[in-house]
Design an enzyme around this catalytic site. Structure first.
Site, PDB file in Angstrom:
ATOM      1  N   HIS A  37       0.735  -1.278  -0.091  1.00  0.00           N
ATOM      2  CA  HIS A  37      -0.046   0.083   0.022  1.00  0.00           C
ATOM      3  C   HIS A  37       0.917   1.232  -0.165  1.00  0.00           C
ATOM      4  O   HIS A  37       0.403   2.380   0.453  1.00  0.00           O
ATOM      5  CB  HIS A  37      -1.050   0.112   1.126  1.00  0.00           C
ATOM      6  N   LEU A 127      -2.314 -12.444  -5.950  1.00  0.00           N
ATOM      7  CA  LEU A 127      -1.325 -12.644  -6.684  1.00  0.00           C
ATOM      8  C   LEU A 127      -1.375 -11.811  -8.131  1.00  0.00           C
ATOM      9  O   LEU A 127      -0.540 -12.231  -8.886  1.00  0.00           O
ATOM     10  CB  LEU A 127      -1.222 -14.224  -6.865  1.00  0.00           C
ATOM     11  N   SER A 130      -5.348  -9.903 -12.432  1.00  0.00           N
ATOM     12  CA  SER A 130      -5.807  -9.285 -13.595  1.00  0.00           C
ATOM     13  C   SER A 130      -4.534  -8.456 -13.923  1.00  0.00           C
ATOM     14  O   SER A 130      -5.025  -8.091 -15.272  1.00  0.00           O
ATOM     15  CB  SER A 130      -6.969  -8.203 -12.575  1.00  0.00           C
ATOM     16  N   GLU A 162      -6.999  -0.574 -15.335  1.00  0.00           N
ATOM     17  CA  GLU A 162      -7.450  -1.229 -14.253  1.00  0.00           C
ATOM     18  C   GLU A 162      -8.487   0.055 -13.515  1.00  0.00           C
ATOM     19  O   GLU A 162      -9.640  -0.114 -12.975  1.00  0.00           O
ATOM     20  CB  GLU A 162      -6.288  -1.532 -13.086  1.00  0.00           C
ATOM     21  N   ASP A 174       1.819  -3.848  -9.526  1.00  0.00           N
ATOM     22  CA  ASP A 174       1.469  -5.388  -9.847  1.00  0.00           C
ATOM     23  C   ASP A 174       1.915  -5.595 -11.330  1.00  0.00           C
ATOM     24  O   ASP A 174       2.465  -6.429 -11.758  1.00  0.00           O
ATOM     25  CB  ASP A 174       0.062  -5.798  -9.685  1.00  0.00           C
ATOM     26  N   TYR A 224     -10.241  -0.677  -0.609  1.00  0.00           N
ATOM     27  CA  TYR A 224      -9.106  -0.320  -1.371  1.00  0.00           C
ATOM     28  C   TYR A 224      -9.166   1.083  -1.658  1.00  0.00           C
ATOM     29  O   TYR A 224      -8.246   1.915  -1.471  1.00  0.00           O
ATOM     30  CB  TYR A 224      -8.861  -1.156  -2.502  1.00  0.00           C
TER      31      TYR A 224
HETATM   32  C1  GLA Z   1      -3.029  -4.130  -5.099  1.00  0.00           C
HETATM   33  C2  GLA Z   1      -2.651  -3.026  -5.844  1.00  0.00           C
HETATM   34  C3  GLA Z   1      -1.505  -2.594  -6.006  1.00  0.00           C
HETATM   35  C4  GLA Z   1      -0.999  -2.346  -4.580  1.00  0.00           C
HETATM   36  C5  GLA Z   1      -1.205  -3.706  -3.405  1.00  0.00           C
HETATM   37  C6  GLA Z   1      -0.966  -3.189  -2.183  1.00  0.00           C
HETATM   38  O1  GLA Z   1      -2.448  -5.405  -5.203  1.00  0.00           O
HETATM   39  O2  GLA Z   1      -3.458  -3.433  -7.300  1.00  0.00           O
HETATM   40  O3  GLA Z   1      -1.210  -1.415  -6.703  1.00  0.00           O
HETATM   41  O4  GLA Z   1      -1.476  -1.103  -4.455  1.00  0.00           O
HETATM   42  O5  GLA Z   1      -2.635  -3.640  -3.699  1.00  0.00           O
HETATM   43  O6  GLA Z   1       0.408  -3.009  -1.905  1.00  0.00           O
END
Ligand code: GLA
Length: 394
Positions: A37, A127, A130, A162, A174, A224
């Protein structure tokens, strides 16, 4: 496992489209050692791509028709390249449409594609399945139509998709990890500048083990986006007090502490977590370089406590998984991984103790929640790639 996936997707493509695919692409999921985060808070992260993939078998067609076949769901979706794009009810389709929209906005000339795909990245397990789909598709379009995009642009297109078609205001971690992954390396990514460096993912006598709580989440509803709003509000208040501050990177704990009352309890705890977590990543990279795995593990536990108590993105099941290993001498560190609200914990475990640990935790977890624990002994792997380059004839 990789080969089997490729064979299955190729066979599925042949069945759907009565032809051999022209290309096969593999796009991996990711883990994150530490730095949770903080990607959307101008921090540092330490992710890596793993040997779990979304595999795409792809061919061009001449009529501008795009047909996607999701083998795992046994569902198809078709539309013409000239149709106006907008998000649809099926979430998996939006991963593709969002990417295509980005390509269209850049004015790229493309033809229709037939695509069959399947995934060994578990969905909703933290993981990044997406991101693997988005980046795999963007990578495929780039390769097939020779669009000249850099890897960084591919990752950014995945992220934007996204935001716009999935509705999750995610950071860049990610997609970046999926595209830039390198075998046996973790990526220290500066999420402010997108500068990155690779570090050896050699944990000597220790291995990374993921424990999947099987609590599924979608970040569209998970909280989130709320976290993003909260830290944005927090940063705005902090900036008023410290005009020299541009991002969370420029702040220290004492500065956050000094504004505690004005921030209010919730936003104060969110901001405190962010400032501490950014520092923890830097400390973790130093620990990794020094092969001080005990220190790395300690930092992972500290991250978990912060995520659970201050950022409040864990859940009862994940807290249980982390607490169950805290006093195990074979486990150096553990924490919730990814966006949270379910998904996996990541554990740094003595190699010879891995199987015994899985057995113990699976039993305790079943007793407590009546859920069958899944464990993944992941390997750190290469990022999104054209499979046929190295394995012609499959
Ligand atoms: C998800 C989001 C990432 C990141 C993580 C937390 O995976 O897609 O961008 O913020 O949560 O670290």
């Amino acid at each position: 496992m990789k080969k089997k996936l490729v064979q299955q997707v190729t066979a599925s493509f042949k069945e759907q489209f009565n032809a051999e695919p022209g290309y096969v692409f593999l796009s991996p999921g990711r883990i994150n050692i530490i730095g949770e985060h903080v990607d959307y808070n101008d921090g540092f992260v330490l992710p890596a791509a793993i040997n779990k993939y979304v595999c795409f078998a792809v061919s061009e067609n001449e009529d501008g028709q795009n047909t996607f076949f999701a083998k795992d769901l046994n569902e198809s979706y078709s539309f013409n390249l000239n149709d106006e794009l907008k998000p649809v009810d099926k979430m998996w389709v939006n991963f593709f449409l969002g990417v295509l929209q980005q390509m269209k906005e850049r004015g790229f000339a493309m033809k229709g594609l037939n695509i069959a795909f399947s995934s060994t990245v578990p969905m909703g397990a933290g993981l990044s399945s997406s991101a693997a789909v988005e980046c795999g598709y963007a990578f495929a379009l780039n390769k097939i139509f020779d669009l000249g995009l850099t890897k960084e642009e591919i990752a950014l297109i995945g992220q934007k998709s996204e935001h716009t078609y999935v509705g999750v205001n995610c950071g860049i971690m990610d997609q970046f990890a999926s595209v830039f992954g390198k075998k046996n390396k973790v990526i220290k990514l500066d999420c402010n500048t997108l500068e990155y460096e690779y570090h050896n993912a050699d944990f000597k006598d220790y291995a990374l083990l993921l424990l999947d709580s099987k609590v599924k989440h979608t970040h569209l509803t998970s909280g989130y986006n709320d976290r993003r709003n909260e830290v944005e509000q927090g940063l705005a208040i902090l900036k008023q007090h410290y005009p020299e501050v541009k991002t969370f990177r420029d702040l220290n704990e004492a500065q956050v502490e000094a504004v505690k009352d004005e921030l209010g309890d919730v936003i104060y705890r969110r901001c405190l977590f962010v400032v501490r977590e950014i520092q923890r990543v830097l400390d973790a990279v130093a620990a990794l370089e020094n092969q001080d795995f005990a220190e790395l593990g300690r930092l992972m536990y500290a991250t978990h406590t912060g995520l659970s108590k201050n950022y409040e993105v864990s859940c009862e099941e994940i807290d249980f998984l982390v607490d169950s290993v805290r006093n195990d001498e074979n486990v150096l560190g553990a924490r919730m991984m990814g966006g949270g609200f379910g998904g996996c914990s990541i554990n740094l475990v003595k190699k010879e103790a891995v199987n015994g640990l899985i057995e113990r935790i699976a039993k305790e977890y079943k007793e407590k929640f009546n859920i069958k624990l899944e464990a993944y002994k992941v390997k750190i792997a290469k990022g999104t790639t054209l499979y046929t380059e190295q394995h012609a004839g499959i």
